[in-house]
Design a protein around this motif. Structure first.
Motif, PDB file in Angstrom:
ATOM      1  N   VAL A 147      -6.800  -4.077  -6.193  1.00 45.81           N
ATOM      2  CA  VAL A 147      -5.610  -4.677  -5.562  1.00 45.81           C
ATOM      3  C   VAL A 147      -5.694  -6.191  -5.468  1.00 45.81           C
ATOM      4  N   GLY A 148      -6.892  -6.754  -5.626  1.00 44.30           N
ATOM      5  CA  GLY A 148      -6.988  -8.201  -5.495  1.00 44.30           C
ATOM      6  C   GLY A 148      -8.239  -8.751  -6.143  1.00 44.30           C
ATOM      7  N   PHE A 149      -8.220 -10.068  -6.315  1.00 41.69           N
ATOM      8  CA  PHE A 149      -9.328 -10.771  -6.954  1.00 41.69           C
ATOM      9  C   PHE A 149      -9.709 -11.966  -6.084  1.00 41.69           C
ATOM     10  N   GLU A 150     -10.933 -11.971  -5.600  1.00 43.16           N
ATOM     11  CA  GLU A 150     -11.410 -13.174  -4.888  1.00 43.16           C
ATOM     12  C   GLU A 150     -12.355 -13.874  -5.876  1.00 43.16           C
TER      13      GLU A 150
ATOM     14  N   ILE B 291      -9.721  -1.574  -4.089  1.00 44.17           N
ATOM     15  CA  ILE B 291     -10.914  -2.384  -4.366  1.00 44.17           C
ATOM     16  C   ILE B 291     -10.548  -3.851  -4.552  1.00 44.17           C
ATOM     17  N   LEU B 292     -11.365  -4.713  -3.974  1.00 44.64           N
ATOM     18  CA  LEU B 292     -11.245  -6.162  -4.189  1.00 44.64           C
ATOM     19  C   LEU B 292     -12.394  -6.596  -5.102  1.00 44.64           C
ATOM     20  N   ILE B 293     -12.052  -7.398  -6.111  1.00 45.36           N
ATOM     21  CA  ILE B 293     -13.068  -7.926  -7.028  1.00 45.36           C
ATOM     22  C   ILE B 293     -13.470  -9.324  -6.559  1.00 45.36           C
ATOM     23  N   THR B 294     -14.759  -9.603  -6.564  1.00 43.00           N
ATOM     24  CA  THR B 294     -15.212 -10.960  -6.260  1.00 43.00           C
ATOM     25  C   THR B 294     -16.258 -11.377  -7.302  1.00 43.00           C
ATOM     26  N   GLY B 295     -16.691 -12.642  -7.231  1.00 42.75           N
ATOM     27  CA  GLY B 295     -17.750 -13.110  -8.123  1.00 42.75           C
ATOM     28  C   GLY B 295     -17.238 -13.951  -9.281  1.00 42.75           C
TER      29      GLY B 295
ATOM     30  N   LYS C 129       0.849  -1.191   0.000  1.00 44.65           N
ATOM     31  CA  LYS C 129       0.000   0.000   0.000  1.00 44.65           C
ATOM     32  C   LYS C 129       0.882   1.238   0.000  1.00 44.65           C
ATOM     33  N   PRO C 130       0.791   2.083  -1.037  1.00 48.73           N
ATOM     34  CA  PRO C 130      -0.049   1.955  -2.222  1.00 48.73           C
ATOM     35  C   PRO C 130       0.471   0.868  -3.166  1.00 48.73           C
ATOM     36  N   SER C 131      -0.437   0.306  -3.939  1.00 51.21           N
ATOM     37  CA  SER C 131      -0.058  -0.802  -4.807  1.00 51.21           C
ATOM     38  C   SER C 131       0.755  -0.319  -6.004  1.00 51.21           C
ATOM     39  N   PRO C 132       1.937  -0.964  -6.237  1.00 54.94           N
ATOM     40  CA  PRO C 132       2.745  -0.545  -7.385  1.00 54.94           C
ATOM     41  C   PRO C 132       2.316  -1.217  -8.690  1.00 54.94           C
ATOM     42  N   VAL C 133       1.276  -2.046  -8.630  1.00 52.75           N
ATOM     43  CA  VAL C 133       0.852  -2.767  -9.842  1.00 52.75           C
ATOM     44  C   VAL C 133      -0.638  -2.529 -10.056  1.00 52.75           C
ATOM     45  N   SER C 134      -1.028  -2.360 -11.311  1.00 51.37           N
ATOM     46  CA  SER C 134      -2.461  -2.149 -11.549  1.00 51.37           C
ATOM     47  C   SER C 134      -3.171  -3.504 -11.599  1.00 51.37           C
ATOM     48  N   GLY C 135      -4.411  -3.499 -11.173  1.00 49.29           N
ATOM     49  CA  GLY C 135      -5.209  -4.734 -11.230  1.00 49.29           C
ATOM     50  C   GLY C 135      -5.405  -5.189 -12.658  1.00 49.29           C
TER      51      GLY C 135
END
Ligand code: BJ8
Length: 387
Positions: free
Chosen positions: A268-271, A242-246, A189-195
């Motif tokens: 920042v992440g994918f669930e 933001i975390l992505i889910t689904g 944090k902050p994330s150095p990589v884009s989602g």
């Protein structure tokens, strides 16, 4: 719109996929075995142990949907229609080059589509138990794992020894670790990589047929990003996280993931199946290999399983580890299992985790882009005000 921070040699997913067609043709011409696959439940270790290449066949293109609708209902998930449309129209080179298809009885739409796929190419469908926790679930699934091993032996006229499977487990576990470490850069944090880069690289890597090469690339990119964080990001303010889910997001990467970042937040992440969920759970290298493979894949937390309690635990852990400010759930049209779980997910995120949540119902068409942008814009503004 802010430019995304992408590496100089960045290739979009369609570009990477196109390049990989040619490589796959070369490999096919060299006599390599090729197995088309669809799902995180696929025991990839057995494909590797059969000295075969696994290629992902999940459709991501809207243009492949009309041919599919000649046989499938219109109100079906776009991922299913696009996958079948690519096969039926002959426009999916990965399907074309596959010797056979390995699929699983996940959602109703997919398993019925596989029946039609079987008319086009030899298709072996592994029967998943309807839930992972029933007393007989593991026994049932283990028999399916043995069955696919024997199917490969029959189909290719080979023998797959335990030793081969153990080697494949070790290689795939190393690959899992490299993928997981790359995902976990998003914890900074902050994330150095884009989602968008994360989603693109991980999806594109499904078409990198050299597993050692893939591991080396991911290790290098992970090290570069950690270095970048130390030099340029550490101590600076963070955008909303933001975390992505689904549902899987590869087919809506530009429409949702890229737009979130262009609108001012970081994914920042994918669930989901485009994220680290399965990567955190290696195959046990100390057990009988078939049992270890069966156990590992039965632990995949997909909404097609009933009940599916592991998903909430995985979501909660990821929210904490990735220091998430809000959750966006992506629901592909007509995906009933994720749509029904969405209510539980929303409740958990907003009450247990006390975070904002929004669901986006969408498909592969660009028609709802403006509406999605408006909703995402408002959501990100809300997050910005709370951060
Ligand atoms: S383990 S998420 S890859 S099934 S989005 S086709 S569920 S209607 S893709 Fe999936 Fe395996 Fe589960 Fe992962 Fe059906 Fe839903 Fe469409 Fe889906």
């Amino acid at each position: 719109m802010p430019e995304l921070n992408l590496p100089e040699d960045f290739e979009t997913f369609p570009e990477a996929r196109k390049k990989s067609f040619l490589r796959l043709k070369e490999l096919k011409d060299q006599g390599r075995r090729i197995v088309g696959t669809f799902c995180t439940y696929t025991p990839s270790e057995l494909v590797t142990a059969a000295d075969a290449i696994a290629v992902g066949l999940c459709g991501i293109s809207e243009e492949l949907i009309p041919p599919a609708e000649t046989r499938l209902p219109k109100n079906l998930c776009p991922l299913i229609k696009s996958s079948y449309g690519g096969a039926l129209s002959g426009k999916c080179p990965f399907f074309y080059f596959s010797d056979m298809i390995l699929a699983e009885t996940t959602c109703d739409g997919k398993k019925k589509m596989y029946e039609l796929l079987g008319e086009l190419k030899h298709t072996h469908v592994m029967q998943l138990p309807p839930g992972s926790t029933g007393v007989k679930a593991l026994e049932f699934w283990k028999a399916e794992v043995v069955d696919i091993k024997e199917e490969f032996e029959r189909f290719y006229g080979i023998e797959i020894t335990d030793e081969k499977i153990r080697e494949a487990i070790k290689l795939r576990n190393r690959e899992r670790k490299a993928v997981l470490d790359f995902f976990e850069v998003g914890r900074l944090k902050p994330s150095p990589v884009s989602g968008y880069e994360i989603n693109t690289i991980i999806s594109s890597n499904d078409y990198n047929y050299d597993i050692e090469g893939k591991i080396a690339y991911l290790e290098k990119r992970t090290a570069e990003l950690k270095d970048l964080y130390e030099k340029e990001y550490k101590g600076k303010p963070s955008r909303p996280r933001i975390l992505i889910t689904g549902c899987p997001t590869t087919g809506v990467m530009d429409k949702v993931i890229k737009r979130i970042e262009e609108l001012g937040a970081d994914v920042v992440g994918f669930e989901n199946c485009c994220g680290p969920r399965e990567k955190k759970d290696p195959v046990d290298e100390t057990k009988d290999p078939i049992t270890a493979i069966a156990e590992k894949y039965l632990r995949v937390n997909c909404s097609v399983m009933s009940p599916n309690p592991g998903r909430l635990d995985a979501l909660g852990t990821q929210i904490d580890e990735y220091q998430v400010d809000g959750v966006v759930e992506v629901l592909l049209h007509a995906c009933h299992t994720f749509a029904i779980e969405a209510d539980t997910i929303k409740h958990y995120v907003t009450t247990e985790k006390q975070l904002p949540y929004m669901a986006i119902n969408t498909d592969y068409s660009p028609a709802d882009q403006a509406q999605i942008d408006t909703r995402l814009g408002a959501f990100i503004e809300l997050l910005g005000a709370q951060c």
